[in-house]
Design an enzyme around this catalytic site. Structure first.
Site, PDB file in Angstrom:
ATOM      1  N   ASP A   8       0.861  -1.178   0.000  1.00 23.06           N
ATOM      2  CA  ASP A   8       0.000   0.000   0.000  1.00 23.06           C
ATOM      3  C   ASP A   8       0.901   1.233   0.000  1.00 23.06           C
ATOM      4  O   ASP A   8       1.290   1.730   1.057  1.00 23.06           O
ATOM      5  CB  ASP A   8      -0.906  -0.037   1.233  1.00 23.06           C
ATOM      6  CG  ASP A   8      -2.061   0.926   1.130  1.00 23.06           C
ATOM      7  OD1 ASP A   8      -2.119   1.691   0.154  1.00 23.06           O
ATOM      8  OD2 ASP A   8      -2.924   0.914   2.038  1.00 23.06           O
ATOM      9  N   ILE A   9       1.206   1.702  -1.211  1.00 19.10           N
ATOM     10  CA  ILE A   9       2.147   2.821  -1.330  1.00 19.10           C
ATOM     11  C   ILE A   9       1.477   4.082  -1.879  1.00 19.10           C
ATOM     12  O   ILE A   9       2.012   5.176  -1.738  1.00 19.10           O
ATOM     13  CB  ILE A   9       3.359   2.446  -2.207  1.00 19.10           C
ATOM     14  CG1 ILE A   9       2.909   2.123  -3.634  1.00 19.10           C
ATOM     15  CG2 ILE A   9       4.121   1.265  -1.592  1.00 19.10           C
ATOM     16  CD1 ILE A   9       4.051   1.920  -4.612  1.00 19.10           C
ATOM     17  N   LYS A  10       0.320   3.923  -2.560  1.00 19.33           N
ATOM     18  CA  LYS A  10      -0.478   5.035  -3.091  1.00 19.33           C
ATOM     19  C   LYS A  10       0.367   6.064  -3.841  1.00 19.33           C
ATOM     20  O   LYS A  10       0.198   7.278  -3.667  1.00 19.33           O
ATOM     21  CB  LYS A  10      -1.276   5.707  -1.976  1.00 19.33           C
ATOM     22  CG  LYS A  10      -2.328   4.802  -1.339  1.00 19.33           C
ATOM     23  CD  LYS A  10      -3.196   5.569  -0.363  1.00 19.33           C
ATOM     24  CE  LYS A  10      -4.261   4.675   0.253  1.00 19.33           C
ATOM     25  NZ  LYS A  10      -3.693   3.717   1.229  1.00 19.33           N
ATOM     26  N   ARG A  11       1.245   5.596  -4.701  1.00 17.12           N
ATOM     27  CA  ARG A  11       2.059   6.509  -5.489  1.00 17.12           C
ATOM     28  C   ARG A  11       1.249   7.074  -6.656  1.00 17.12           C
ATOM     29  O   ARG A  11       0.350   6.420  -7.180  1.00 17.12           O
ATOM     30  CB  ARG A  11       3.303   5.803  -6.018  1.00 17.12           C
ATOM     31  CG  ARG A  11       4.242   5.278  -4.928  1.00 17.12           C
ATOM     32  CD  ARG A  11       4.785   6.410  -4.055  1.00 17.12           C
ATOM     33  NE  ARG A  11       5.875   5.957  -3.212  1.00 17.12           N
ATOM     34  CZ  ARG A  11       5.778   5.679  -1.921  1.00 17.12           C
ATOM     35  NH1 ARG A  11       4.616   5.792  -1.309  1.00 17.12           N
ATOM     36  NH2 ARG A  11       6.830   5.298  -1.227  1.00 17.12           N
ATOM     37  N   THR A  65      -0.842  -0.159  -4.610  1.00 20.14           N
ATOM     38  CA  THR A  65      -1.931   0.802  -4.728  1.00 20.14           C
ATOM     39  C   THR A  65      -1.392   2.054  -5.414  1.00 20.14           C
ATOM     40  O   THR A  65      -0.252   2.464  -5.190  1.00 20.14           O
ATOM     41  CB  THR A  65      -2.513   1.167  -3.359  1.00 20.14           C
ATOM     42  OG1 THR A  65      -1.466   1.644  -2.503  1.00 20.14           O
ATOM     43  CG2 THR A  65      -3.176  -0.038  -2.717  1.00 20.14           C
TER      44      THR A  65
END
Length: 311
Positions: A99-102, A127
């Site tokens: 879950d890094i949401k880059r 993510t």
């Protein structure tokens, strides 16, 4: 060859849809456990491994999600624990979602994709935040294609998140009609259609969507709107999302329902640990056993909800 999202879809049907969130913070561990280790990082990594071991033993989840922010907050040693946690997930035979949401443009997005789909931080699925524009997704989707002898990776794109503030952007109406999240969903469908020629026999796209289960009104509509897209479903448990809403999102292409604090902090509500908790003498085995039980209970809860809905 299967892409990794397809493998996750199949495991979710076999083991149940629970995704165990290893968003592990030192504050989630009792003081008696933290004191048994030289550093909080060592305690967290050991706790993660014990939870993974229990899930592997009873097949009570389909995957693990590791939120990188908790490990970044602990510096270099924390990032080493992040790497070791991903390794432990793989060694146990599970898919790792990072879950890094880059979300960034051009060469920066390429660097993020390279960083998390190869090298020391290599993971299976990540993510991604699309709100700087859909061109930001392309460097990540390139890794979703077959990579020689290696399976294609997967991405979960933020669509309808579980936080109250999602109304500030995702729910905003567009002049051309529909909401921002509808525009995003349409783009995910377009990208997914391009992968059908690369993976003609697969039953879901390597491009998935993050769809929270905190609002029942959206769940059925979104599941029906995107029947071939596998969902990562946050909000269940500690965030108040009901199993019924999560189960609605598990229809058609299905999904993985994340629970983090509900698993990691299960020891706080475990009645069997009340005396030890009050005495301040909990050990690692105690809290890991409680987390393992929470995984089994959560999976049963979700499967029962699916059965009640006829899914």
């Amino acid at each position: 060859m299967k892409h990794l999202m397809q493998q996750l879809q199949e495991t979710s049907l076999k083991n149940g849809p629970l995704c165990v969130g290893l968003d592990t913070d030192p504050s989630y561990l009792p003081e008696s456990v933290l004191k048994a280790f030289e550093t909080p990082v060592e305690a967290i990594l050991t706790y993660n491994k014990e939870i993974i071991k229990r899930v592997a033993s009873d097949k009570s989840a389909c995957c693990f999600k590791i939120q990188i922010a908790y490990y970044e907050a602990m510096g270099i040693e924390g990032l080493k624990a992040y790497i070791e946690t991903i390794k432990a997930v793989h060694e146990a035979g599970f898919i790792a979602i990072s879950d890094i949401k880059r979300g960034d443009i051009a060469d920066t997005a390429k660097a993020y994709a390279r960083a998390h789909f190869s090298g020391e931080f290599e993971t299976d699925i990540i993510t991604v935040n699309p709100y700087m524009g859909f061109d930001t997704l392309k460097p990540f989707t390139e890794y979703c294609k077959p990579q020689g002898a290696k399976e294609g990776k997967g991405i979960f794109v933020l669509l309808r998140t579980s936080n109250p503030g999602m109304v500030d952007i995702e729910q905003q109406e567009l002049k051309a009609g529909g909401r921002v999240l509808d525009k995003t969903g349409a783009e995910l469908e377009r990208i997914s259609s391009e992968f059908k020629t690369l993976y003609p026999e697969q039953t879901c796209s390597p491009v998935g969507a993050v769809v929270g289960c905190t609002e029942e009104s959206d769940a059925r509509a979104l599941r029906d709107a995107y029947p071939d897209i596998f969902f990562l479903i946050p909000g269940y448990g500690a965030q108040g999302g009901a199993a019924r809403i999560a189960a609605t999102l598990l229809d058609k292409a299905g999904g993985a329902v994340n629970s983090s604090r509900g698993i990691l902090c299960a020891w706080k509500k475990d009645e069997e640990l009340a005396e030890k908790r009050d005495a301040g003498i909990l050990c690692l085995k105690d809290i890991a056993d409680s987390a393992g039980k929470a995984c089994r209970d959560s999976t049963a809860d979700l499967l029962n909800a699916k059965k009640e809905l006829g899914i």
